[in-house]
Design a protein around this motif. Structure first.
Motif: not given
Length: 542
Positions: A404-407, A426-429, A449-450, A456-462
């Motif tokens: 979450e901190t990285q995002l 995003v890639d790093a997470v 696009q970015a 998408k990543e914030r939804r999935v990663a958290l």
């Protein structure tokens, strides 16, 4: 030594948040045991007992983790999961207003009214466990009350501590301040208003706006930082930290003062970011988020975590009240949302190892709304999965995480004109969570696009970590459609007879979903019945 909650001093003093007629705890008027908090052992047990404030006897439901109910409300309003059942008011909490099919047919929910109307209809003590407003409020004020007792006890002249007494006092003080700040952070991020309570066993009718509550959280976090600066890491520190954190919450992974401070900075960044709409955020706000997050949680930090004991009887999960238990087949009370699944990119290892298919899929469960359906069933952690368990395995962060901190930093970059720098994070997470996805930084994505990659990543990663509703609210998804809210292209499992032309069976169909949820919840009537608001109180109801 294992630290179980059965060893806790079971004193609970409510700060006016809830009375015995609505949520039963141990007698809130029971005085503290004589000299209970004048020894190190007493302080340790009482500190460990802060977790017990999440357990209450809910009318008609028995002993329940009311804090987990609050977490579930966030998850289902963020549409990463859903609950089709009426217990605790869940089915009305995540009852979307309307779903528009590709044909243009509008399906209004079976109750035909918006979330606000439904939830306010149950906002009374007479509604018992159906009053969804009460759970997060009650658990947080129970925590604040326990923290106030702990902090007050440190000034008791009868308190006797061996060795470096000042260092030990600061450890307990930091613990009390942390939980107090955490609870105020949640109250300020969820309710229109709240009360600030600093005296153990007391409350007041001076309600203040949720922004003032967030300022109080920030004040407590700053006090905690100052206290942590004065703490020396000694054998006493490690022993006390192991004693006040339950074994099922990974107490052997010591959170050092520096790691603790980094959690505070991450929580400060979250509190700022999730309580402003994207349209309200300024360049200065994003810079402040970046500054705080840069001081936040690092990849190798130990953090405070919410886990389970395998027996299920010695922890606050009570054998079922944990996100990974609720979602799994053992309890199967919540289900993963199709809208979460569609945010996994093709080839994401987290989808492949995290879920299998239901056969047949869930469709319009109990006839309570089209959003109550899914094709996906989580695989147990003990079987190689990620998001469910049958053996009480797995933990989630109490507050923020490294991801979450990285995002948060990534979003600040993306929204201030540095899309590729944001995509690097995003890639790093994704790499940190072993997604196996190819990198998107350096591929020439435009700003729109970015941001979609980030979303998408914030939804999935958290997933299941308590951020889904905050994000949906600040991104504007939960607003009425007339104000630009809702989600287009949202996958819904639609019965074939509703489609044009009609089809056999059920079909995953991209629809427009209008959630129309409240931004901040009403102060529960359970509180107002016993705590009359003062004349200067801000609005307490939507």
């Amino acid at each position: 030594m294992k630290r179980y909650l059965i060893y806790i001093i079971t004193i609970a003093f409510v700060s006016g948040a809830c009375k015995k007629s609505s949520l039963e705890l141990n007698n809130p008027n029971q005085p503290l045991p004589q000299q209970a908090l004048t020894t190190q052992a007493g302080l340790q047990n009482f500190s460990l007992g802060i977790l017990q404030k999440m357990i209450a006897d809910v009318p008609g439901e028995g002993k329940t983790n009311i804090f987990h109910i609050a977490l579930t409300n966030h998850s289902i309003m963020g549409d990463e999961a859903y609950v089709p059942y009426g217990n605790y008011g869940f089915r009305w909490v995540n009852q979307v207003y309307k779903i528009t099919l590709p044909s243009g047919t509008v399906i209004t929910n079976p109750n035909t009214v918006d979330q606000k109307t439904q939830l306010q209809g149950f906002d009374s003590r007479g509604s018992g466990e159906l009053n969804a407003f009460q759970y997060e409020w009650s658990s947080c004020y129970y925590i604040i009350s326990q923290a106030n007792f702990l902090l007050a006890s440190l000034n008791d002249p009868l308190l006797k501590l061996s060795g470096d007494a000042d260092n030990k006092k600061n450890i307990f003080k930091a613990w009390g301040l942390w939980w107090k700040a955490y609870a105020y952070s949640r109250i300020g991020s969820m309710y229109l208003a709240g009360v600030i309570v600093d005296t153990a066993g007391k409350t007041n009718g001076t309600f203040v706006d949720h922004t003032v509550i967030l300022s109080e959280a920030d004040k407590a976090l700053n006090d905690c930082l100052t206290t942590l600066d004065a703490i020396q890491v000694t054998d006493d520190y490690n022993a006390i930290m192991e004693a006040i954190i339950a074994s099922f919450n990974e107490n052997e992974n010591i959170v050092t003062p520096d790691m603790w401070k980094r959690q505070i900075y991450s929580l400060k960044a979250r509190n700022l970011m999730v309580n402003k709409k994207i349209t309200e955020m300024t360049t200065t706000d994003w810079q402040q988020v970046t500054t705080l997050a840069n001081q936040g949680i690092q990849a190798n930090d130990n953090i405070f975590r919410y886990g389970m004991d395998p027996s299920g009887s010695n922890d606050v999960s009570l054998g079922q009240f944990h996100p990974y238990l609720y979602l799994g087949e053992v309890v199967q009370f919540s289900f993963v949302s199709e809208r979460l699944i569609q945010d996994f990119k093709p080839g994401d290892n987290r989808l492949a190892i995290g879920f299998k298919l239901f056969s047949p899929p869930k469709v319009n469960e109990r006839g309570r709304g089209l959003q109550f359906g899914t094709r996906y069933n989580p695989i147990f952690i003990e079987d190689g999965g990620l998001y469910a368990t049958g053996t009480s395995s797995g933990t989630i962060p109490w507050a923020c995480s490294y991801e979450e901190t990285q995002l948060m930093k990534a979003e600040a970059l993306l929204r201030t004109g540095s899309p590729n720098a944001g995509l690097l994070l995003v890639d790093a997470v994704r790499d940190f969570q072993n997604s196996g996805l190819p990198h998107v930084s350096g591929t020439g994505l435009n700003a729109t696009q970015a941001l979609e990659e980030f979303r998408k990543e914030r939804r999935v990663a958290l997933f299941l970590w308590g951020t889904a509703f905050y994000d949906a609210r600040r991104w504007g998804v939960t607003k009425p459609a007339s104000q630009g809210g809702g989600r287009s292209g949202a996958i819904v499992i639609v019965p074939g007879n509703l489609l044009t032309p009609q089809q056999a069976g059920s079909v995953p169909t991209p629809c427009f979903m209008e959630y129309n949820y409240m931004d901040y919840w009403d102060v529960p009537q359970n509180e107002i019945d016993f705590n009359t608001p003062g004349s200067t109180s801000p609005p307490l109801k939507n």
